[in-house]
Every structure is written in structure tokens, then in C-alpha cells.
Design a protein around this motif. Structure first.
Motif, PDB file in Angstrom:
ATOM      1  N   HIS A 179      -2.804  59.705 -53.458  1.00  0.00           N
ATOM      2  CA  HIS A 179      -4.113  59.923 -54.090  1.00  0.00           C
ATOM      3  C   HIS A 179      -4.044  60.314 -55.566  1.00  0.00           C
ATOM      4  CE1 HIS A 179      -7.147  59.080 -51.170  1.00  0.00           C
ATOM      5  NE2 HIS A 179      -6.595  59.861 -50.247  1.00  0.00           N
ATOM      6  N   GLY A 180      -3.299  59.549 -56.340  1.00  0.00           N
ATOM      7  CA  GLY A 180      -3.321  59.756 -57.780  1.00  0.00           C
ATOM      8  C   GLY A 180      -2.683  61.040 -58.254  1.00  0.00           C
ATOM      9  N   GLN A 181      -1.904  61.716 -57.389  1.00  0.00           N
ATOM     10  CA  GLN A 181      -1.235  62.966 -57.767  1.00  0.00           C
ATOM     11  C   GLN A 181       0.186  62.634 -58.231  1.00  0.00           C
ATOM     12  OE1 GLN A 181      -3.902  65.621 -54.597  1.00  0.00           O
ATOM     13  NE2 GLN A 181      -1.766  66.172 -54.894  1.00  0.00           N
ATOM     14  N   TYR A 182       0.264  62.104 -59.448  1.00  0.00           N
ATOM     15  CA  TYR A 182       1.508  61.541 -59.977  1.00  0.00           C
ATOM     16  C   TYR A 182       2.644  62.556 -60.026  1.00  0.00           C
ATOM     17  CZ  TYR A 182       4.685  59.373 -63.383  1.00  0.00           C
ATOM     18  OH  TYR A 182       5.790  58.864 -64.029  1.00  0.00           O
ATOM     19  N   PHE A 183       2.360  63.757 -60.460  1.00  0.00           N
ATOM     20  CA  PHE A 183       3.422  64.742 -60.634  1.00  0.00           C
ATOM     21  C   PHE A 183       3.972  65.213 -59.291  1.00  0.00           C
ATOM     22  CE2 PHE A 183       1.160  64.470 -64.551  1.00  0.00           C
ATOM     23  CZ  PHE A 183       2.170  64.530 -65.511  1.00  0.00           C
ATOM     24  N   ASP A 184       3.142  65.164 -58.250  1.00  0.00           N
ATOM     25  CA  ASP A 184       3.626  65.463 -56.900  1.00  0.00           C
ATOM     26  C   ASP A 184       4.451  64.305 -56.343  1.00  0.00           C
ATOM     27  OD1 ASP A 184       2.422  68.043 -56.754  1.00  0.00           O
ATOM     28  OD2 ASP A 184       0.483  67.073 -56.438  1.00  0.00           O
ATOM     29  N   LEU A 185       4.109  63.093 -56.718  1.00  0.00           N
ATOM     30  CA  LEU A 185       4.953  61.944 -56.340  1.00  0.00           C
ATOM     31  C   LEU A 185       6.349  62.093 -56.939  1.00  0.00           C
ATOM     32  CD1 LEU A 185       5.503  59.075 -55.225  1.00  0.00           C
ATOM     33  CD2 LEU A 185       4.508  58.188 -57.340  1.00  0.00           C
ATOM     34  N   LEU A 186       6.406  62.465 -58.202  1.00  0.00           N
ATOM     35  CA  LEU A 186       7.713  62.658 -58.835  1.00  0.00           C
ATOM     36  C   LEU A 186       8.490  63.786 -58.169  1.00  0.00           C
ATOM     37  CD1 LEU A 186       7.036  62.207 -62.664  1.00  0.00           C
ATOM     38  CD2 LEU A 186       7.633  60.485 -60.939  1.00  0.00           C
ATOM     39  N   GLU A 187       7.785  64.785 -57.644  1.00  0.00           N
ATOM     40  CA  GLU A 187       8.461  65.870 -56.937  1.00  0.00           C
ATOM     41  C   GLU A 187       9.122  65.359 -55.660  1.00  0.00           C
ATOM     42  OE1 GLU A 187       9.421  70.088 -56.187  1.00  0.00           O
ATOM     43  OE2 GLU A 187       9.320  68.660 -57.863  1.00  0.00           O
ATOM     44  N   ILE A 188       8.485  64.416 -54.975  1.00  0.00           N
ATOM     45  CA  ILE A 188       9.121  63.790 -53.799  1.00  0.00           C
ATOM     46  C   ILE A 188      10.443  63.154 -54.210  1.00  0.00           C
ATOM     47  CG2 ILE A 188       8.944  61.953 -52.070  1.00  0.00           C
ATOM     48  CD1 ILE A 188       5.913  62.370 -52.063  1.00  0.00           C
ATOM     49  N   PHE A 189      10.404  62.380 -55.288  1.00  0.00           N
ATOM     50  CA  PHE A 189      11.627  61.699 -55.732  1.00  0.00           C
ATOM     51  C   PHE A 189      12.684  62.699 -56.196  1.00  0.00           C
ATOM     52  CE2 PHE A 189       8.815  57.827 -56.948  1.00  0.00           C
ATOM     53  CZ  PHE A 189       8.889  57.355 -55.647  1.00  0.00           C
ATOM     54  N   ARG A 190      12.245  63.778 -56.851  1.00  0.00           N
ATOM     55  CA  ARG A 190      13.204  64.782 -57.319  1.00  0.00           C
ATOM     56  C   ARG A 190      13.908  65.449 -56.137  1.00  0.00           C
ATOM     57  NH1 ARG A 190      14.080  70.069 -58.097  1.00  0.00           N
ATOM     58  NH2 ARG A 190      12.185  70.697 -56.984  1.00  0.00           N
ATOM     59  N   LEU A 191      13.141  65.788 -55.115  1.00  0.00           N
ATOM     60  CA  LEU A 191      13.703  66.479 -53.961  1.00  0.00           C
ATOM     61  C   LEU A 191      14.503  65.555 -53.054  1.00  0.00           C
ATOM     62  CD1 LEU A 191      10.567  68.602 -52.954  1.00  0.00           C
ATOM     63  CD2 LEU A 191      12.679  69.502 -53.941  1.00  0.00           C
ATOM     64  N   ASN A 192      14.032  64.350 -52.907  1.00  0.00           N
ATOM     65  CA  ASN A 192      14.522  63.474 -51.842  1.00  0.00           C
ATOM     66  C   ASN A 192      15.364  62.306 -52.347  1.00  0.00           C
ATOM     67  OD1 ASN A 192      14.420  62.895 -48.940  1.00  0.00           O
ATOM     68  ND2 ASN A 192      13.218  61.088 -49.514  1.00  0.00           N
TER      69      ASN A 192
END
Length: 446
Positions: A189-202
């Protein structure tokens, strides 16, 4: 007696407002309707019902209640503005329906990409005929810095991915091989910085680490173009192990109301939105993982006779938008319920299905479970229906107003589901729904 009836009407109206906050618009409509049946002069109940119908895009129903509110409270400037806005939406919907053409020309017609100039002043990595990791990495940073990519590259990315997903089956079927991993994510839902957090963690997508994003990439959050372009860029870079399912927000009506159309126009052009719309209608509707997990955005069906083969045979290209009934609508909109059987949707669209429905579907189709998204879960995910229905939602602190975690699911070659939760991260001071139909959204407290 009159005082008792008034108290009951007020209780129902207050509950309608609470359900609006929870996006349970179908329940809100039912509550407001009960209040109106008790007290036909209770303006606030008409107001709540109008808001709920507007939220689920039933503008023709909403307009009658806005009219009542304005007639009863002629000095209410906000209600008058909503009534006028709703009149425009009804006219627009009628106009769009009137000009609907089955084979309308693509927005790509006349788009001369070959001769489109990228100015020397453009300070980003250049994109040629193939997506590169260098371009994706640069794009990630540009978006973090509040920059955009050149519109030529936007067109290239959308058109390349539109062709890729168009040629995929309605239900993509994939396996997780030895030494590989697939991560399933829910709504972003357009929460770009939270998407990047997924990639950072995972871990970022790679040849050995695939991702499946299960719909609702866009709307509500104010970085929807950034998310859509990044996910599309990864799809182009890793076409065989990066997967995208369509959600109910990858549809025109939702995009017009909840922000994506406005964001495309504000950051790029109307043509960008039209091309995204065409690409959304080309997206697969489901992904079957290892013959064990059916992954789709909404949920199961109104008919127990539906099988995986029915999904395989569904020609999604004959129907660009999901409509109000049928397999596509149900795959995008339905929700689980705790009670057996099927029930009316709390949303006012689609239906709800119980644990017995899920059990029969899984047993009939040889599945371990159905993985779906579509709903906020306070812990980011929930396992229900005796382990056969799993909801994953990947937008933590949804709309900056819900204190939920986000989650994702890792699946390796043993097909054991590994649930991971994560918290929201800070983002620039741009509010959710910044590009939405803000007049209507203010009615919902967004």
C-alpha cells in the motif's frame, strides 16, 4: 419508549463510525440502516451510510443519503461539498461506462520511446534495452532521496512488465528448489520505506531469493509509484523468480478514489497511470507454490465446485476490471470468517467464507493451505481455519494510524512456512492519502 429508540439509533450510528474506521463498510451500512429504520430523522445515520457507500465506490447509493443530509441540514457546508462531489462521481462513472470499449487502443499507441530524449542533466543511471541491477540500486536510492526516474524509463519499465505478466498464466505455478528461497509478502500500500525494510531485514531479490507480492502494492500510502516501479523493475530483472499477484487495489475504480491515479498524474503523467492500469489488468490472479499453497489476494469462492483447474482456465484478459461478481471479483475481495459456511461481506463487496469452506477446498485440491492478504493483522499475519487459511499483511503501522506490525513468509525447499514480523520505519513527512480524493477521504477520518 422514544428515548430508548433514540439511544438504540445512536448506538448503531456510533458503531457504524467504528466500522468505517475498521474499513468494515458493509457492517457500517447495515448499522446506519438500522438506525434510520428506528429514527428516519437521524441525520448522522444518513451521513455515516453515505460515507460507507462512498468508500466502496457505490456512489449512486451514497448520493441519496448525501441529498437527505443536505436537505435536513442546509447549512452544513461539508455535506453540501460531498453531495456535489458525489454528483460528479456518478456522472463520471456513467460517462466511463458509456465510452467503455472492449478493445480500446492502448495508451502506448503513439509513444515513441526510441526517439524520447533523456536530457544530459539527468543524474541517474541510464537504462538501455534490459533491466540491470545497477539501475535498480540507483532507482532505490533516488526514490529514498525524493527524486524520480526519467519518464522514458517509467514507460520502458511498465511496458516491459506488462508484456511479461500478460504472457504468464492466470495461476502461476512455481516450486522452491534446493538452496533457494521464496518470500511471500502481503499488502504494501504505497509504504515504500517499509518495503525497503523488508529487503534490508530479509535480503534483496536475487536469482536464488525470489519474492511473491500478493497484491495491493498501491493506493493509500503516498509512495505508490515508487513501490510499483521498484517491484516492476525487479520483475523485469528476475522474471522467473519474482512474482506479482493482482489485488483489489490494482483496479481503476480503487485507484481513482484512493490515490494512485492522482499520484501518477502528480509525479509523472496521466498516460503513466493509463499504462499502469493496462499492466494491472494483465497481472496473474494467483500463484500456486509447490502444489501446496494457493496464494491469492482475497480468498475463496461462493461455490464449492470451484477448483484449481477453474482458476487455470479463467481468461483474465477478457475482463480488465473485476466487476461485482464472478471468480475474479471473489479472488480479489473475499475474506475469512470464524463461523462455518458463508456470510455477507463486512466490506459490502464480495463475501466471507468459513473454516469448513476452506477445509473442503484444500482437501478437494490437494492443498496444505491458502495464503491470502487483503486485511490488516495486528501481528502482521494470522493462521486460522485450523491452519488452512493464512493471512499476511506487509504494511506496518498501516496508514500511519494502526499500530500493527508487518509480516512476510519465507518458504524454502522443505515448504515449511517461516513467519517473520517487522516494525514500521520512519518516513518523510508526507501523510497517507496525499494524492487521494481528499474530499471524500476527510469524511472517513483519513
Amino acid at each position: 419508549m422514544v428515548q430508548v429508540e433514540e439511544a438504540v439509533a445512536l448506538k448503531n450510528t456510533n458503531r457504524a463510525q467504528a466500522n468505517i474506521k475498521l474499513e468494515a463498510y458493509g457492517y457500517a451500512i447495515a448499522d446506519a440502516t438500522k438506525a434510520i429504520e428506528i429514527d428516519q430523522s437521524f441525520v448522522k445515520a444518513y451521513y455515516r451510510r453515505a460515507v460507507a457507500n462512498t468508500a466502496i465506490l457505490k456512489h449512486a447509493d451514497a448520493i441519496h443519503d448525501w441529498k437527505v443530509v443536505v436537505r435536513k441540514n442546509p447549512s452544513d457546508k461539508v455535506a453540501k461539498a460531498q453531495y456535489e462531489a458525489c454528483q460528479k462521481l456518478v456522472k463520471r462513472d456513467a460517462f466511463l461506462k458509456a465510452i467503455e470499449v472492449a478493445e480500446a487502443p492502448s495508451a502506448a499507441v503513439g509513444l515513441d520511446l526510441e526517439n524520447m530524449i533523456v536530457e544530459d542533466s539527468y543524474d541517474g543511471v541510464r537504462l538501455k534495452d534490459e533491466m540491470t541491477k545497477e539501475f535498480v540500486d540507483d532507482m532505490i536510492q533516488r526514490f529514498k532521496d525524493g527524486k524520480r526516474i526519467h519518464k522514458k524509463y517509467v514507460f520502458q519499465i511498465i511496458l516491459a512488465v506488462k508484456d511479461l505478466v500478460y504472457n504468464e498464466p492466470t495461476m502461476v505455478e512455481t516450486k522452491v528448489e534446493q538452496d533457494r528461497k521464496l518470500t511471500v509478502c502481503g499488502d504494501t500500500h504505497g509504504q515504500y520505506f517499509d518495503l525497503l525494510e523488508i529487503f534490508r531485514l530479509n535480503g534483496f531479490p536475487s536469482e536464488k531469493h525470489g519474492y511473491l507480492f500478493n497484491g495491493d502494492f498501491v493506493d493509500r500510502g503516498s509512495w505508490s509509484t515508487e513501490i510499483a516501479l521498484l517491484l516492476y523493475a525487479y520483475k523485469w530483472l528476475y522474471p522467473n523468480n519474482f512474482f506479482l499477484n493482482r489485488g483489489n487495489h490494482e483496479t481503476d475504480d480503487m485507484n481513482r478514489m484512493y490515490g494512485f491515479e492522482g499520484e501518477c498524474k502528480a509525479k509523472y503523467t496521466e498516460r503513466v497511470f493509463k499504462l499502469f492500469s493496462e499492466s494491472f489488468s494483465a497481472l496473474p490472479l494467483a500463484t500456486l507454490i509447490g502444489d501446496k499453497f494457493l496464494t491469492l489476494h482475497g480468498g475463496l469462492f461462493s461455490d464449492d465446485a470451484v477448483t484449481l483447474d477453474d482458476i487455470r482456465k479463467l481468461n483474465r484478459h477478457n475482463q480488465r476490471q473485476p466487476g461485482q461478481s464472478g471468480l475474479m471479483m471473489e479472488m480479489l475481495w473475499t475474506d475469512p470468517q470464524t463461523e462455518p459456511g458463508r456470510g455477507p461481506s463486512k466490506r459490502g463487496v464480495g463475501l466471507q467464507f468459513g473454516p469448513d469452506v476452506t477445509k473442503r477446498f484444500c482437501e478437494k485440491n490437494g492443498l496444505e493451505a491458502v495464503i491470502r492478504s487483503h486485511e490488516v493483522r495486528m501481528e502482521g499475519y494470522e493462521v486460522e481455519h485450523d491452519g488452512r487459511c493464512i493471512t499476511v499483511f506487509s504494511a506496518p503501522k498501516y496508514c500511519d494510524s494502526t499500530e500493527n506490525k508487518g509480516a512476510y513468509i519465507n518458504i524454502e525447499s522443505d515448504y515449511k512456512l517461516q513467519f517473520q514480523k517487522f516494525d514500521a520505519v520512519p518516513h518523510p513527512d508526507i501523510k497517507p492519502m496525499a494524492y487521494a480524493n481528499n474530499g471524500m477521504m476527510s469524511m472517513m477520518g483519513m
